[in-house]
Write a protein that holds these residues in place. Structure first.
Motif, PDB file in Angstrom:
ATOM      1  N   SER A   1       0.825  -1.214   0.000  1.00  0.00           N
ATOM      2  CA  SER A   1       0.000   0.000   0.000  1.00  0.00           C
ATOM      3  C   SER A   1       0.856   1.260   0.000  1.00  0.00           C
ATOM      4  O   SER A   1       0.623   2.175  -0.795  1.00  0.00           O
ATOM      5  CB  SER A   1      -0.931   0.019   1.211  1.00  0.00           C
ATOM      6  N   TYR A   2       1.825   1.324   0.912  1.00  0.00           N
ATOM      7  CA  TYR A   2       2.688   2.505   0.962  1.00  0.00           C
ATOM      8  C   TYR A   2       3.528   2.626  -0.301  1.00  0.00           C
ATOM      9  O   TYR A   2       3.728   3.727  -0.826  1.00  0.00           O
ATOM     10  CB  TYR A   2       3.577   2.489   2.203  1.00  0.00           C
ATOM     11  N   SER A   3       4.014   1.506  -0.778  1.00  0.00           N
ATOM     12  CA  SER A   3       4.806   1.513  -2.010  1.00  0.00           C
ATOM     13  C   SER A   3       3.966   2.028  -3.184  1.00  0.00           C
ATOM     14  O   SER A   3       4.418   2.871  -3.961  1.00  0.00           O
ATOM     15  CB  SER A   3       5.321   0.099  -2.291  1.00  0.00           C
ATOM     16  N   GLY A   4       2.761   1.534  -3.326  1.00  0.00           N
ATOM     17  CA  GLY A   4       1.884   1.971  -4.403  1.00  0.00           C
ATOM     18  C   GLY A   4       1.472   3.426  -4.263  1.00  0.00           C
ATOM     19  O   GLY A   4       1.421   4.172  -5.243  1.00  0.00           O
ATOM     20  N   TRP A   5       1.194   3.835  -3.046  1.00  0.00           N
ATOM     21  CA  TRP A   5       0.765   5.208  -2.781  1.00  0.00           C
ATOM     22  C   TRP A   5       1.891   6.204  -3.064  1.00  0.00           C
ATOM     23  O   TRP A   5       1.715   7.174  -3.807  1.00  0.00           O
ATOM     24  CB  TRP A   5       0.301   5.297  -1.331  1.00  0.00           C
ATOM     25  N   LEU A   6       3.054   5.954  -2.495  1.00  0.00           N
ATOM     26  CA  LEU A   6       4.160   6.903  -2.618  1.00  0.00           C
ATOM     27  C   LEU A   6       4.802   6.900  -3.999  1.00  0.00           C
ATOM     28  O   LEU A   6       5.333   7.920  -4.435  1.00  0.00           O
ATOM     29  CB  LEU A   6       5.203   6.621  -1.534  1.00  0.00           C
ATOM     30  N   LYS A   7       4.749   5.783  -4.691  1.00  0.00           N
ATOM     31  CA  LYS A   7       5.352   5.695  -6.031  1.00  0.00           C
ATOM     32  C   LYS A   7       4.320   5.856  -7.138  1.00  0.00           C
ATOM     33  O   LYS A   7       4.631   5.662  -8.305  1.00  0.00           O
ATOM     34  CB  LYS A   7       6.092   4.365  -6.173  1.00  0.00           C
ATOM     35  N   LYS A   8       3.077   6.175  -6.732  1.00  0.00           N
ATOM     36  CA  LYS A   8       1.981   6.402  -7.691  1.00  0.00           C
ATOM     37  C   LYS A   8       1.820   5.239  -8.677  1.00  0.00           C
ATOM     38  O   LYS A   8       1.713   5.426  -9.877  1.00  0.00           O
ATOM     39  CB  LYS A   8       2.212   7.701  -8.469  1.00  0.00           C
ATOM     40  N   LYS A   9       1.778   4.032  -8.133  1.00  0.00           N
ATOM     41  CA  LYS A   9       1.627   2.833  -8.956  1.00  0.00           C
ATOM     42  C   LYS A   9       0.164   2.573  -9.286  1.00  0.00           C
ATOM     43  O   LYS A   9      -0.735   3.165  -8.692  1.00  0.00           O
ATOM     44  CB  LYS A   9       2.201   1.610  -8.226  1.00  0.00           C
ATOM     45  N   THR A  10      -0.042   1.645 -10.191  1.00  0.00           N
ATOM     46  CA  THR A  10      -1.391   1.201 -10.544  1.00  0.00           C
ATOM     47  C   THR A  10      -1.839   0.149  -9.533  1.00  0.00           C
ATOM     48  O   THR A  10      -1.078  -0.756  -9.188  1.00  0.00           O
ATOM     49  CB  THR A  10      -1.396   0.589 -11.966  1.00  0.00           C
ATOM     50  N   TYR A  11      -3.075   0.281  -9.073  1.00  0.00           N
ATOM     51  CA  TYR A  11      -3.662  -0.694  -8.148  1.00  0.00           C
ATOM     52  C   TYR A  11      -4.101  -1.891  -8.983  1.00  0.00           C
ATOM     53  O   TYR A  11      -5.098  -1.845  -9.688  1.00  0.00           O
ATOM     54  CB  TYR A  11      -4.850  -0.056  -7.418  1.00  0.00           C
ATOM     55  N   THR A  12      -3.341  -2.962  -8.883  1.00  0.00           N
ATOM     56  CA  THR A  12      -3.571  -4.124  -9.741  1.00  0.00           C
ATOM     57  C   THR A  12      -4.525  -5.134  -9.102  1.00  0.00           C
ATOM     58  O   THR A  12      -4.900  -4.999  -7.931  1.00  0.00           O
ATOM     59  CB  THR A  12      -2.229  -4.832 -10.025  1.00  0.00           C
ATOM     60  N   GLY A  13      -4.858  -6.133  -9.861  1.00  0.00           N
ATOM     61  CA  GLY A  13      -5.667  -7.229  -9.337  1.00  0.00           C
ATOM     62  C   GLY A  13      -4.956  -7.932  -8.192  1.00  0.00           C
ATOM     63  O   GLY A  13      -5.595  -8.403  -7.247  1.00  0.00           O
ATOM     64  N   PHE A  14      -3.626  -7.998  -8.255  1.00  0.00           N
ATOM     65  CA  PHE A  14      -2.854  -8.609  -7.177  1.00  0.00           C
ATOM     66  C   PHE A  14      -3.001  -7.799  -5.888  1.00  0.00           C
ATOM     67  O   PHE A  14      -3.178  -8.367  -4.806  1.00  0.00           O
ATOM     68  CB  PHE A  14      -1.378  -8.741  -7.567  1.00  0.00           C
ATOM     69  N   ASP A  15      -2.948  -6.480  -6.004  1.00  0.00           N
ATOM     70  CA  ASP A  15      -3.130  -5.627  -4.821  1.00  0.00           C
ATOM     71  C   ASP A  15      -4.513  -5.821  -4.216  1.00  0.00           C
ATOM     72  O   ASP A  15      -4.662  -5.869  -2.996  1.00  0.00           O
ATOM     73  CB  ASP A  15      -2.929  -4.152  -5.190  1.00  0.00           C
ATOM     74  N   ASN A  16      -5.502  -5.947  -5.059  1.00  0.00           N
ATOM     75  CA  ASN A  16      -6.861  -6.191  -4.584  1.00  0.00           C
ATOM     76  C   ASN A  16      -6.968  -7.549  -3.889  1.00  0.00           C
ATOM     77  O   ASN A  16      -7.620  -7.681  -2.856  1.00  0.00           O
ATOM     78  CB  ASN A  16      -7.858  -6.090  -5.731  1.00  0.00           C
ATOM     79  N   THR A  17      -6.313  -8.544  -4.454  1.00  0.00           N
ATOM     80  CA  THR A  17      -6.306  -9.877  -3.851  1.00  0.00           C
ATOM     81  C   THR A  17      -5.609  -9.863  -2.493  1.00  0.00           C
ATOM     82  O   THR A  17      -6.082 -10.478  -1.533  1.00  0.00           O
ATOM     83  CB  THR A  17      -5.630 -10.896  -4.801  1.00  0.00           C
ATOM     84  N   VAL A  18      -4.492  -9.154  -2.413  1.00  0.00           N
ATOM     85  CA  VAL A  18      -3.767  -9.031  -1.140  1.00  0.00           C
ATOM     86  C   VAL A  18      -4.662  -8.366  -0.100  1.00  0.00           C
ATOM     87  O   VAL A  18      -4.743  -8.806   1.055  1.00  0.00           O
ATOM     88  CB  VAL A  18      -2.444  -8.248  -1.327  1.00  0.00           C
ATOM     89  N   ARG A  19      -5.358  -7.298  -0.476  1.00  0.00           N
ATOM     90  CA  ARG A  19      -6.292  -6.614   0.425  1.00  0.00           C
ATOM     91  C   ARG A  19      -7.360  -7.576   0.925  1.00  0.00           C
ATOM     92  O   ARG A  19      -7.616  -7.674   2.117  1.00  0.00           O
ATOM     93  CB  ARG A  19      -6.958  -5.436  -0.311  1.00  0.00           C
ATOM     94  N   HIS A  20      -7.938  -8.309  -0.002  1.00  0.00           N
ATOM     95  CA  HIS A  20      -9.022  -9.231   0.341  1.00  0.00           C
ATOM     96  C   HIS A  20      -8.531 -10.379   1.240  1.00  0.00           C
ATOM     97  O   HIS A  20      -9.176 -10.722   2.237  1.00  0.00           O
ATOM     98  CB  HIS A  20      -9.649  -9.782  -0.940  1.00  0.00           C
ATOM     99  N   ILE A  21      -7.403 -10.957   0.908  1.00  0.00           N
ATOM    100  CA  ILE A  21      -6.856 -12.069   1.695  1.00  0.00           C
ATOM    101  C   ILE A  21      -6.480 -11.595   3.100  1.00  0.00           C
ATOM    102  O   ILE A  21      -6.731 -12.294   4.085  1.00  0.00           O
ATOM    103  CB  ILE A  21      -5.666 -12.731   0.976  1.00  0.00           C
TER     104      ILE A  21
END
Length: 154
Positions: A27-47
């Motif tokens: 989350s911090y990596s994606g937020w600070l580096k302005k990355k795309t929220y991928t399906g993997f990120d969504n899966t990690v959130r859900h799991i």
């Protein structure tokens, strides 16, 4: 039954912590580096939220069969003044429920955000606060107030 739930609760604690740490890192990596929220990120959130909910279910079951909690509930006036009994009868359950509610809210809010940066930021903030609440109420082996072993055998 009690020893099985106790060992399971002790084991799943590590899964909760690892999944939260990994999710917070992403989350911090994606937020600070302005990355795309991928399906993997969504899966990690859900799991991560699912593992926390599984731990909650095990913890609630353990709460109702625990001899420590039973003593606390049946001898409240004396037990509330006993640190270890009060911790498991009242403090631990309250703080852990609060931590899991924070993770759940963060997961639900992040899922509904429209931009990738908002998803990462929301998840990072809520999961971090949830993790801090959870960390504050784990009976760590090194704690001078209340301690339990790192792992409980089955």
């Amino acid at each position: 039954m009690y020893p099985l739930f106790l060992a399971l609760h002790s084991l799943v604690r590590w899964l909760v912590l690892l999944s939260l740490l990994f999710s917070i890192f992403r989350s911090y990596s994606g937020w600070l580096k302005k990355k795309t929220y991928t399906g993997f990120d969504n899966t990690v959130r859900h799991i991560t939220a699912t593992i926390a909910h599984i731990q909650l279910i095990i913890g609630v079951a353990l709460y109702f069969i625990s001899p420590i909690v039973s003593y606390f509930l049946h001898n409240f006036k004396e037990a509330v003044h006993m640190r270890q009994i009060r911790f498991f009868g009242m403090e631990h359950v309250t703080m852990m429920l609060t931590g899991i509610v924070l993770v759940t809210i963060g997961s639900a809010k992040a899922k509904r955000k429209l931009t990738d940066n908002d998803k990462f930021r929301t998840q990072a903030v809520w999961f971090t606060i949830g993790l801090l609440v959870i960390l504050s109420s784990i009976p760590w082996a090194f704690s001078p107030l209340i301690s339990r072993p790192w792992f409980r055998p089955f």
